[in-house]
Design a protein around this motif. Sequence first.
Motif, PDB file in Angstrom:
ATOM      1  N   VAL A  67      -2.482  34.527 -28.031  1.00 22.92           N
ATOM      2  CA  VAL A  67      -2.796  33.625 -29.147  1.00 22.92           C
ATOM      3  C   VAL A  67      -1.807  32.458 -29.183  1.00 22.92           C
ATOM      4  N   LEU A  68      -0.526  32.766 -29.000  1.00 24.38           N
ATOM      5  CA  LEU A  68       0.505  31.722 -29.023  1.00 24.38           C
ATOM      6  C   LEU A  68       0.352  30.764 -27.836  1.00 24.38           C
ATOM      7  N   ARG A  69      -0.064  31.295 -26.710  1.00 26.53           N
ATOM      8  CA  ARG A  69      -0.246  30.506 -25.483  1.00 26.53           C
ATOM      9  C   ARG A  69      -1.479  29.609 -25.603  1.00 26.53           C
ATOM     10  N   ASP A  70      -2.599  30.209 -25.999  1.00 25.42           N
ATOM     11  CA  ASP A  70      -3.871  29.473 -26.075  1.00 25.42           C
ATOM     12  C   ASP A  70      -3.828  28.359 -27.125  1.00 25.42           C
ATOM     13  N   SER A  71      -3.032  28.547 -28.159  1.00 22.65           N
ATOM     14  CA  SER A  71      -2.951  27.539 -29.218  1.00 22.65           C
ATOM     15  C   SER A  71      -1.969  26.427 -28.865  1.00 22.65           C
ATOM     16  N   GLY A  72      -1.186  26.625 -27.805  1.00 25.73           N
ATOM     17  CA  GLY A  72      -0.248  25.594 -27.393  1.00 25.73           C
ATOM     18  C   GLY A  72       1.141  25.738 -27.987  1.00 25.73           C
ATOM     19  N   VAL A  73       1.433  26.908 -28.556  1.00 26.88           N
ATOM     20  CA  VAL A  73       2.742  27.102 -29.187  1.00 26.88           C
ATOM     21  C   VAL A  73       3.807  27.518 -28.174  1.00 26.88           C
ATOM     22  N   ILE A  74       3.414  28.305 -27.183  1.00 24.18           N
ATOM     23  CA  ILE A  74       4.398  28.742 -26.174  1.00 24.18           C
ATOM     24  C   ILE A  74       3.843  28.543 -24.759  1.00 24.18           C
ATOM     25  N   ILE A  75       4.777  28.483 -23.821  1.00 23.06           N
ATOM     26  CA  ILE A  75       4.456  28.569 -22.398  1.00 23.06           C
ATOM     27  C   ILE A  75       4.876  29.963 -21.943  1.00 23.06           C
ATOM     28  N   GLN A  76       3.976  30.616 -21.239  1.00 20.16           N
ATOM     29  CA  GLN A  76       4.288  31.930 -20.675  1.00 20.16           C
ATOM     30  C   GLN A  76       4.072  31.822 -19.174  1.00 20.16           C
ATOM     31  N   GLU A  77       5.138  31.988 -18.418  1.00 16.83           N
ATOM     32  CA  GLU A  77       4.971  31.849 -16.973  1.00 16.83           C
ATOM     33  C   GLU A  77       5.718  32.929 -16.224  1.00 16.83           C
ATOM     34  N   PRO A  78       5.120  33.369 -15.138  1.00 17.35           N
ATOM     35  CA  PRO A  78       5.743  34.427 -14.349  1.00 17.35           C
ATOM     36  C   PRO A  78       7.070  33.954 -13.772  1.00 17.35           C
ATOM     37  N   SER A  79       8.025  34.841 -13.785  1.00 17.53           N
ATOM     38  CA  SER A  79       9.335  34.550 -13.197  1.00 17.53           C
ATOM     39  C   SER A  79       9.836  35.872 -12.639  1.00 17.53           C
ATOM     40  N   GLY A  80       9.681  36.026 -11.332  1.00 18.24           N
ATOM     41  CA  GLY A  80      10.026  37.304 -10.725  1.00 18.24           C
ATOM     42  C   GLY A  80       9.072  38.367 -11.236  1.00 18.24           C
ATOM     43  N   ARG A  81       9.600  39.447 -11.754  1.00 18.24           N
ATOM     44  CA  ARG A  81       8.737  40.526 -12.262  1.00 18.24           C
ATOM     45  C   ARG A  81       8.521  40.418 -13.758  1.00 18.24           C
ATOM     46  N   GLU A  82       9.011  39.337 -14.350  1.00 18.88           N
ATOM     47  CA  GLU A  82       8.902  39.178 -15.799  1.00 18.88           C
ATOM     48  C   GLU A  82       8.085  37.934 -16.163  1.00 18.88           C
ATOM     49  N   ASN A  83       7.768  37.773 -17.433  1.00 18.23           N
ATOM     50  CA  ASN A  83       7.139  36.565 -17.939  1.00 18.23           C
ATOM     51  C   ASN A  83       8.128  35.806 -18.798  1.00 18.23           C
ATOM     52  N   LEU A  84       8.443  34.625 -18.357  1.00 22.55           N
ATOM     53  CA  LEU A  84       9.357  33.784 -19.118  1.00 22.55           C
ATOM     54  C   LEU A  84       8.586  33.139 -20.270  1.00 22.55           C
ATOM     55  N   LEU A  85       9.186  33.117 -21.459  1.00 25.93           N
ATOM     56  CA  LEU A  85       8.534  32.542 -22.639  1.00 25.93           C
ATOM     57  C   LEU A  85       9.332  31.336 -23.132  1.00 25.93           C
ATOM     58  N   THR A  86       8.628  30.254 -23.390  1.00 25.90           N
ATOM     59  CA  THR A  86       9.286  29.043 -23.885  1.00 25.90           C
ATOM     60  C   THR A  86       8.482  28.462 -25.033  1.00 25.90           C
ATOM     61  N   LEU A  87       9.178  28.124 -26.105  1.00 21.56           N
ATOM     62  CA  LEU A  87       8.542  27.435 -27.231  1.00 21.56           C
ATOM     63  C   LEU A  87       8.259  25.990 -26.823  1.00 21.56           C
ATOM     64  N   ARG A  88       7.053  25.493 -27.089  1.00 17.39           N
ATOM     65  CA  ARG A  88       6.690  24.123 -26.699  1.00 17.39           C
ATOM     66  C   ARG A  88       7.122  23.137 -27.789  1.00 17.39           C
ATOM     67  N   ARG A  89       8.406  23.135 -28.065  1.00 22.41           N
ATOM     68  CA  ARG A  89       8.902  22.319 -29.180  1.00 22.41           C
ATOM     69  C   ARG A  89       8.638  20.832 -28.963  1.00 22.41           C
ATOM     70  N   ALA A  90       8.895  20.335 -27.754  1.00 25.44           N
ATOM     71  CA  ALA A  90       8.709  18.897 -27.511  1.00 25.44           C
ATOM     72  C   ALA A  90       7.246  18.508 -27.720  1.00 25.44           C
ATOM     73  N   ASP A  91       6.335  19.333 -27.224  1.00 26.59           N
ATOM     74  CA  ASP A  91       4.910  19.032 -27.383  1.00 26.59           C
ATOM     75  C   ASP A  91       4.502  19.086 -28.857  1.00 26.59           C
ATOM     76  N   LEU A  92       4.951  20.109 -29.554  1.00 22.49           N
ATOM     77  CA  LEU A  92       4.566  20.266 -30.963  1.00 22.49           C
ATOM     78  C   LEU A  92       5.186  19.170 -31.822  1.00 22.49           C
ATOM     79  N   ASP A  93       6.463  18.854 -31.550  1.00 21.78           N
ATOM     80  CA  ASP A  93       7.131  17.808 -32.329  1.00 21.78           C
ATOM     81  C   ASP A  93       6.489  16.439 -32.083  1.00 21.78           C
ATOM     82  N   ALA A  94       6.035  16.216 -30.850  1.00 21.18           N
ATOM     83  CA  ALA A  94       5.421  14.930 -30.538  1.00 21.18           C
ATOM     84  C   ALA A  94       4.054  14.811 -31.210  1.00 21.18           C
ATOM     85  N   ARG A  95       3.303  15.892 -31.167  1.00 19.28           N
ATOM     86  CA  ARG A  95       1.927  15.819 -31.685  1.00 19.28           C
ATOM     87  C   ARG A  95       1.889  15.982 -33.206  1.00 19.28           C
TER      88      ARG A  95
END
Lengths: 116, 116
Positions: B61-89
Amino acid sequence: MRYRHPDRDQIRVDGVLSALGHPVRLAAVRVLDGGGEHNCGSVLAELGITAKSTMTHHWRVLRDSGVIIQEPSGRENLLTLRRADLDARYPGLLDAVLAGARTDEDGDRSPGASPS
Amino acid sequence: MRYRHPDRDQIRVDGVLSALGHPVRLAAVRVLDGGGEHNCGSVLAELGITAKSTMTHHWRVLRDSGVIIQEPSGRENLLTLRRADLDARYPGLLDAVLAGARTDEDGDRSPGASPS
């Protein structure tokens, strides 16, 4: 029939966000924010919605979360946006949300936007 | 596995509000906003949540709405808040939401608050 409304300090931000996070409810709040006296029928008319029963649920969500006051007035229900309460408890939130709705709308209308 | 994420101009405010309008997702976003590198496991640990399967839905839900980026990193999923995108929009929206979450939390902790 009188409805129950949360006091200002009972309002929760996740409830407010969840209430505003639905296109129909957000559109209704924008109508209320536009000023003027509104009842359920006048908001529905402005939104072009004819399914009154669906809106009964939406009014409840908006009321229970502390976003609107819904009170009987004659044979109608008067609707009021709780701007003072929301602005006092969550400064800037409602304005940012309403500005965001305009941003989305402007994007939909721009020449490069894909048809929805 | 690579996940799909909306571009900045595909983000919709009702989707963002709906995503943030859930106590667990809002708490997860607060962890991500706190800084540091996070994966699904580290956020769950910080929140004291053991039901990993429930969170799979919340991350989507957080990914599809554009709130976070979830990307594979090794055997884990790295999570990042899309602050720049949200603050800009939606200028001010995320800050108002996070401040609101703190307001609610402070109210819960104040001496006059009823136990939750």
